[in-house]
Design a protein around this motif. Structure first.
Motif, short mmCIF file in Angstrom:
data_model
loop_
_atom_site.label_atom_id
_atom_site.label_comp_id
_atom_site.label_asym_id
_atom_site.label_seq_id
_atom_site.Cartn_x
_atom_site.Cartn_y
_atom_site.Cartn_z
N TRP A 50 2.58 0.95 11.11
CA TRP A 50 4.37 0.48 11.37
C TRP A 50 5.18 -0.22 12.37
CZ3 TRP A 50 7.59 -0.10 6.84
CH2 TRP A 50 6.81 1.36 6.30
N ASP B 244 -0.72 -3.47 7.24
CA ASP B 244 -1.67 -3.51 6.70
C ASP B 244 -2.96 -3.46 6.79
OD1 ASP B 244 -2.73 -1.23 4.68
OD2 ASP B 244 -3.77 -2.88 3.63
N HIS B 245 -4.03 -2.79 7.52
CA HIS B 245 -5.74 -3.26 9.13
C HIS B 245 -6.61 -3.03 8.17
CE1 HIS B 245 -2.41 -4.01 11.95
NE2 HIS B 245 -2.91 -4.20 12.64
N SER C 145 2.38 4.55 1.21
CA SER C 145 3.20 4.93 2.82
C SER C 145 4.11 5.96 3.02
CB SER C 145 3.98 3.40 3.44
OG SER C 145 4.31 3.89 4.97
N ALA D 144 -5.55 -8.18 8.49
CA ALA D 144 -3.77 -7.71 8.14
C ALA D 144 -2.35 -8.30 7.58
CB ALA D 144 -3.15 -6.95 9.58
N SER E 131 6.23 8.94 9.80
CA SER E 131 4.90 8.24 10.22
C SER E 131 5.53 8.68 12.67
CB SER E 131 4.90 6.25 10.44
OG SER E 131 4.81 6.72 9.25
N ASP F 299 1.12 5.47 10.36
CA ASP F 299 1.48 5.99 8.93
C ASP F 299 0.49 6.94 8.57
OD1 ASP F 299 3.16 5.12 6.80
OD2 ASP F 299 1.49 6.16 6.20
N THR G 28 -5.74 0.83 7.90
CA THR G 28 -4.85 1.76 8.42
C THR G 28 -3.43 0.80 8.30
OG1 THR G 28 -6.90 2.49 9.59
CG2 THR G 28 -4.53 2.19 10.64
N GLY G 29 -2.01 2.00 8.06
CA GLY G 29 -0.71 1.36 8.52
C GLY G 29 -0.34 1.71 9.41
N ARG H 288 -5.96 6.37 2.45
CA ARG H 288 -6.18 5.20 1.87
C ARG H 288 -7.07 5.84 1.43
NH1 ARG H 288 -2.94 0.75 3.53
NH2 ARG H 288 -0.95 1.88 4.50
N LEU I 211 5.00 -3.21 7.91
CA LEU I 211 4.15 -2.27 8.16
C LEU I 211 2.64 -3.27 7.86
CD1 LEU I 211 2.56 0.31 7.36
CD2 LEU I 211 2.42 0.38 4.50
N PRO J 270 0.71 -1.24 -0.47
CA PRO J 270 -0.04 -0.61 -0.07
C PRO J 270 1.05 1.37 0.14
CG PRO J 270 0.57 -0.75 2.61
CD PRO J 270 0.86 -1.62 1.24
#
Length: 288
Positions: A177, A249-250, A124, A264, A130, A158, A174-175, A162, A247, A122
């Motif tokens: 880290w 990604d949720h 970022s 995720a 972040s 992050d 939602t990203g 998106r 990362l 994705p």
């Protein structure tokens, strides 16, 4: 008998009691019950050590059955269900005395060349650009008492926005880290177990984003919602260091009857997909 452990490396250093039994120590997180990510991570270690390094853990499916008591060791019993030409499948039970806390089916596979593909990473801003989760949480009074104990994993939110209505999620992805704060040994199993430990940290927060929650506002999450994990699954795709930034990604594609599905996908700094996870959680608002 009470037993606590200081660092993540110590937490994942299970003591072998027999060919199939391992004793795990307890995290220092002051939760009312043992953190689910700890049980999944230690189950990964027990299965991986039992199967041997020639067949790395590539998936784990855990069903949570009972709340564990903090401060007490957990015994992991790993039973090999089948060993085939490529894959060994194990059943791992996590016990405190006569209480079965969770049961995991773990698959370990010999490494072979073959089919390979992945989704794109994705967009970022990168980990260094972040903000820390603690800074984001200041908007609602900080992370809260429980979160202060999760010192083993560094988390950053992050800031890249998106797609607001993606086809695969009921809210904007939602990203997050994440990386281990302490250096980890050069043991791929420890890095996979660390990814498992970290993977459970932000799922509840993601589950209620379609209902007005902002990721990172963890104190307001605890004030409004009560939640419990029902099951947790992880598929490991590639080797990655968990003491380097990953990362996660949720997304949350669905919820019904207070049961929310959260997913995720984790990427390393170069954009390679390293694991995918899914969890179902029971989430209900506090009375009143």
């Amino acid at each position: 008998m009470t037993q606590r452990v200081g660092g993540l490396v110590d937490l994942l250093d299970l003591r072998r009691e027999s060919a199939t039994t391992w004793l795990g120590r307890t995290d220092t997180v002051h939760l009312p019950h043992i953190y689910g990510g700890q049980l999944v991570a230690q189950s990964v270690i027990a299965a991986g050590r039992t199967a041997g390094e020639e067949r790395p853990v590539h998936s784990i499916h855990t069903t949570f059955l009972r709340a564990g008591r903090p401060g007490e060791p957990v015994r992991f019993v790993a039973e090999t269900l089948r060993t085939g030409g490529l894959i060994t499948t194990l059943d791992v039970g996590a016990w405190q005395g006569e209480r079965l806390l969770c049961r995991s089916t773990v698959s370990c596979s010999a490494l072979v060349d073959g089919l390979a593909h992945q989704r794109p990473a994705p967009p970022s801003a990168g980990a260094e650009a972040s903000p820390d989760l603690r800074d984001v949480a200041e908007a609602t009074g900080g992370l809260g008492d429980y979160w202060e104990e999760f010192a083993a994993i560094e988390l950053r939110v992050d800031p890249v926005l998106r797609e607001r209505h993606p086809a695969h999620s009921a809210s904007t992805p939602t990203g997050i880290w994440m990386r281990s704060r302490e250096p980890l040994p050069d043991d791929p199993l420890v890095h996979r177990a660390t990814m498992a430990y970290a993977s459970d940290l932000m799922l509840m927060s993601t589950a209620v984003t379609p209902h007005g929650h902002t990721t990172g506002h963890e104190r307001s999450l605890a004030a409004r919602w009560r939640a419990v994990s029902l099951d947790h699954a992880i598929w490991f795709h590639r080797e990655a260091r968990a003491d380097a930034w990953l990362l996660f990604d949720h997304t949350t594609p669905a919820a019904h009857a207070s049961r929310a599905l959260i997913e995720a996908t984790a990427f390393d700094g170069g954009g390679a997909e390293v694991c995918h996870l899914a969890q179902e959680a029971l989430i209900r608002p506090h009375a009143g």
